[in-house]
Design a protein around this motif. Structure first.
Motif, PDB file in Angstrom:
ATOM      1  N   VAL A 286       8.132  14.574  13.827  1.00  0.00           N
ATOM      2  CA  VAL A 286       6.757  14.423  13.174  1.00  0.00           C
ATOM      3  C   VAL A 286       6.318  15.441  12.120  1.00  0.00           C
ATOM      4  N   ASN A 287       5.796  15.330  10.959  1.00  0.00           N
ATOM      5  CA  ASN A 287       5.030  16.325  10.432  1.00  0.00           C
ATOM      6  C   ASN A 287       3.974  16.208  10.958  1.00  0.00           C
ATOM      7  N   ILE A 288       2.713  16.348  11.764  1.00  0.00           N
ATOM      8  CA  ILE A 288       1.552  16.329  11.859  1.00  0.00           C
ATOM      9  C   ILE A 288       0.570  16.531  10.413  1.00  0.00           C
ATOM     10  N   LYS A 289       1.359  17.008   9.485  1.00  0.00           N
ATOM     11  CA  LYS A 289       0.173  17.570   8.525  1.00  0.00           C
ATOM     12  C   LYS A 289       0.172  16.620   7.274  1.00  0.00           C
ATOM     13  N   ASN A 290       1.148  16.262   7.302  1.00  0.00           N
ATOM     14  CA  ASN A 290       1.167  14.240   6.413  1.00  0.00           C
ATOM     15  C   ASN A 290      -0.613  13.794   6.451  1.00  0.00           C
ATOM     16  N   ALA A 291      -1.271  13.406   5.482  1.00  0.00           N
ATOM     17  CA  ALA A 291      -2.159  12.935   5.187  1.00  0.00           C
ATOM     18  C   ALA A 291      -1.780  10.954   5.606  1.00  0.00           C
ATOM     19  N   ARG A 292      -1.320  10.793   6.319  1.00  0.00           N
ATOM     20  CA  ARG A 292      -0.710   9.469   7.072  1.00  0.00           C
ATOM     21  C   ARG A 292      -1.584   9.808   8.476  1.00  0.00           C
ATOM     22  N   HIS A 293      -1.493  10.211   8.782  1.00  0.00           N
ATOM     23  CA  HIS A 293      -2.311  10.748  10.634  1.00  0.00           C
ATOM     24  C   HIS A 293      -3.111  11.058  10.279  1.00  0.00           C
ATOM     25  N   GLN A 294      -4.170  11.252   9.131  1.00  0.00           N
ATOM     26  CA  GLN A 294      -5.649  11.690   9.310  1.00  0.00           C
ATOM     27  C   GLN A 294      -6.950  10.723   9.911  1.00  0.00           C
ATOM     28  N   ASP A 295      -6.111   9.002  10.036  1.00  0.00           N
ATOM     29  CA  ASP A 295      -6.975   8.010  10.877  1.00  0.00           C
ATOM     30  C   ASP A 295      -5.913   7.847  11.441  1.00  0.00           C
ATOM     31  N   ASP A 296      -5.275   8.085  12.489  1.00  0.00           N
ATOM     32  CA  ASP A 296      -4.426   7.166  13.289  1.00  0.00           C
ATOM     33  C   ASP A 296      -4.763   7.788  14.516  1.00  0.00           C
ATOM     34  N   PRO A 297      -5.145   6.643  15.417  1.00  0.00           N
ATOM     35  CA  PRO A 297      -5.833   6.640  16.978  1.00  0.00           C
ATOM     36  C   PRO A 297      -4.099   7.064  17.886  1.00  0.00           C
ATOM     37  N   ARG A 298      -2.943   6.781  17.615  1.00  0.00           N
ATOM     38  CA  ARG A 298      -2.093   6.934  18.386  1.00  0.00           C
ATOM     39  C   ARG A 298      -1.709   7.790  18.438  1.00  0.00           C
ATOM     40  N   PRO A 299      -0.942   7.900  19.724  1.00  0.00           N
ATOM     41  CA  PRO A 299      -0.500   9.376  20.133  1.00  0.00           C
ATOM     42  C   PRO A 299       1.176   9.451  19.493  1.00  0.00           C
ATOM     43  N   LEU A 300       1.353  10.965  19.126  1.00  0.00           N
ATOM     44  CA  LEU A 300       2.773  11.363  18.467  1.00  0.00           C
ATOM     45  C   LEU A 300       3.919  10.365  19.001  1.00  0.00           C
ATOM     46  N   ASP A 301       4.020  10.542  20.439  1.00  0.00           N
ATOM     47  CA  ASP A 301       5.263   9.410  21.457  1.00  0.00           C
ATOM     48  C   ASP A 301       4.697   8.883  22.528  1.00  0.00           C
ATOM     49  N   GLU A 302       4.192   7.787  22.418  1.00  0.00           N
ATOM     50  CA  GLU A 302       3.462   6.339  23.608  1.00  0.00           C
ATOM     51  C   GLU A 302       4.528   6.947  24.605  1.00  0.00           C
ATOM     52  N   ALA A 303       5.622   6.697  24.641  1.00  0.00           N
ATOM     53  CA  ALA A 303       6.721   6.766  26.309  1.00  0.00           C
ATOM     54  C   ALA A 303       6.512   8.149  26.850  1.00  0.00           C
ATOM     55  N   ARG A 314      -3.038  11.351  17.515  1.00  0.00           N
ATOM     56  CA  ARG A 314      -2.301  12.501  16.121  1.00  0.00           C
ATOM     57  C   ARG A 314      -3.158  12.735  14.932  1.00  0.00           C
ATOM     58  N   ALA A 315      -4.542  11.702  14.497  1.00  0.00           N
ATOM     59  CA  ALA A 315      -5.828  11.711  14.563  1.00  0.00           C
ATOM     60  C   ALA A 315      -6.412  13.530  14.836  1.00  0.00           C
ATOM     61  N   TYR A 316      -5.928  13.670  16.011  1.00  0.00           N
ATOM     62  CA  TYR A 316      -6.901  14.837  16.254  1.00  0.00           C
ATOM     63  C   TYR A 316      -5.959  15.869  16.112  1.00  0.00           C
ATOM     64  N   LEU A 317      -4.525  15.640  16.589  1.00  0.00           N
ATOM     65  CA  LEU A 317      -3.070  16.717  15.957  1.00  0.00           C
ATOM     66  C   LEU A 317      -3.163  17.187  14.717  1.00  0.00           C
ATOM     67  N   HIS A 318      -3.769  16.129  13.891  1.00  0.00           N
ATOM     68  CA  HIS A 318      -3.826  16.476  11.697  1.00  0.00           C
ATOM     69  C   HIS A 318      -4.939  17.105  11.942  1.00  0.00           C
ATOM     70  N   HIS A 319      -5.800  17.092  12.716  1.00  0.00           N
ATOM     71  CA  HIS A 319      -7.127  17.677  11.910  1.00  0.00           C
ATOM     72  C   HIS A 319      -6.822  19.359  13.011  1.00  0.00           C
ATOM     73  N   VAL A 320      -6.710  19.858  13.934  1.00  0.00           N
ATOM     74  CA  VAL A 320      -6.519  20.943  14.301  1.00  0.00           C
ATOM     75  C   VAL A 320      -5.259  21.515  13.515  1.00  0.00           C
TER      76      VAL A 320
END
Length: 375
Positions: A286-303, A314-320
């Motif tokens: 997963v490239n966290i820099k991609n804009a698709r993650h900026q509003d995503d409240p889900r975790p990187l991997d729920e498991a 993902r939104a927070y990880l994208h932001h930081v």
């Protein structure tokens, strides 16, 4: 005192699981060793590295001999105390870094003379000096000094280099001496040529080591060629000793290597990728820099149970990451190292249960499915 030993537990096909016993603790195999180049796994506290499930880390002879120097680390109580890591440490010999990082260098039968990449100062690295540095560091597993030719190279050049490395291996063994509780590993060379690999394995087993590495791979030859060598090279080495594949790798490299009889691996990839915004998950990278993650409240991997997945979106990880905050590299590195250790634990359990083929199929199917759909 516990001596260094290896118990081979279960096998499933060519895959193996076992335990390496050392005075500083057990190493469960297959094992992934996070790389602590300069006495730190970048962006991680030692306690955090241990919390991911790592039993051992790797330190780098070349970098530590130049800064802060092995002599200084020895005066300060050794590498374990210096970096606050009290489990086992493996140190590489410095050979690979001399070939790839050092400035002007001269290779002779005696060893290598080179200029530091830090300040241009001149240094000698020989089998004897490499053993001395690793003794001063106090590492639990010491690697013999070898030469690493850059591929592609002619077969004659690979043969010359392998034969030199075997002479250096004998000198490393002599210089290492008798150090109860500490182990010395030999390094098989020979490029992608089966006959040269066989010659190297015969020379190393004749000298006698506590473990054996498959060296000279993951240097640009590609996965297909690497797996081609691993289809025969590990079986040339003693069955009752640990087998270590140096500098590998991506998750599918690691699974493929374990399937071919490798017990130990290391790579900078999980920590380096974490600092550049890449996260390894069951569903691929997963490239966290991609804009698709900026509003995503889900975790990187729920498991995943790591702090990045348990506590942050993902939104927070994208932001930081976008804001260049230090916590970005810290959280993503922790996640990646946790994922790698989960991978090793999954393989150990599957080998023990005799279900490794099914586990491998599920691993590849999960990755092929790709990341979760964007919101």
């Amino acid at each position: 005192m516990t001596q260094f030993s290896f118990d081979l537990g279960a096998t499933d096909g060519r895959a193996r699981s076992g335990v390496i016993h050392t005075p500083r603790g057990d190493i469960r195999t297959p094992a992934f060793m996070p790389v602590g180049t300069a006495a730190t796994v970048k962006a991680m506290m030692p306690e955090s590295v241990a919390a991911t499930g790592a039993d051992i880390v790797l330190g780098n002879t070349y970098h530590l001999m130049l800064r802060p120097t092995a002599e200084r680390i020895d005066r300060l109580g050794g590498l374990h105390k210096f970096m606050n890591w009290h489990k086992p440490i493996l140190t590489d010999s410095g050979g690979f870094q001399v070939m790839s990082l050092a400035g002007l260098r001269k290779l002779t039968e005696r060893g290598v003379t080179f200029k530091s990449h830090i300040d241009g100062s001149r240094h000698d690295l020989t089998p004897e000096r490499s053993m001395e540095i690793q003794r001063l560091l106090g590492s639990d597993i010491v690697m013999c000094f070898d030469e690493c030719p850059a591929l592609p190279a002619s077969e004659a050049e690979v043969a010359r280099s392998m034969e030199l490395s075997m002479r250096w291996a004998a000198r490393s063994r002599d210089a290492f001496g008798d150090r109860p509780g500490h182990a010395l590993f030999g390094i098989q060379q020979g490029g992608v040529t089966r006959d040269l690999r066989a010659q190297s394995a015969e020379a190393l087993t004749g000298i006698g080591f506590d473990g054996y590495a498959v060296g000279g791979l993951a240097v640009g030859e590609g996965q297909e060629a690497m797996f081609g060598v691993l289809d025969y090279a590990p079986d040339m080495l003693p069955r009752d000793k640990p087998r270590y594949l140096m500098g590998v790798g991506k998750p599918d490299d690691i699974v493929g290597a374990a399937a071919r009889g490798i017990d130990m691996m290391d790579c900078v990839l999980p920590s380096r990728s974490g600092r550049t915004g890449q996260a390894f998950t069951r569903h691929g990278v997963v490239n966290i820099k991609n804009a698709r993650h900026q509003d995503d409240p889900r975790p990187l991997d729920e498991a995943c149970g790591c702090p990045a997945c348990s506590n942050y979106s993902r939104a927070y990880l994208h932001h930081v990451f976008r804001a260049k905050e230090m916590i970005s590299g810290m959280l993503l590195t922790w996640h990646n190292l946790h994922y790698y250790q989960d991978l090793m634990a999954g393989m150990r359990a599957a080998i023990g249960a005799g279900s490794f083929d099914g586990w491998q199929a599920d691993f590849h199917a999960d990755r092929a499915a790709g990341d979760i759909e964007p919101l």
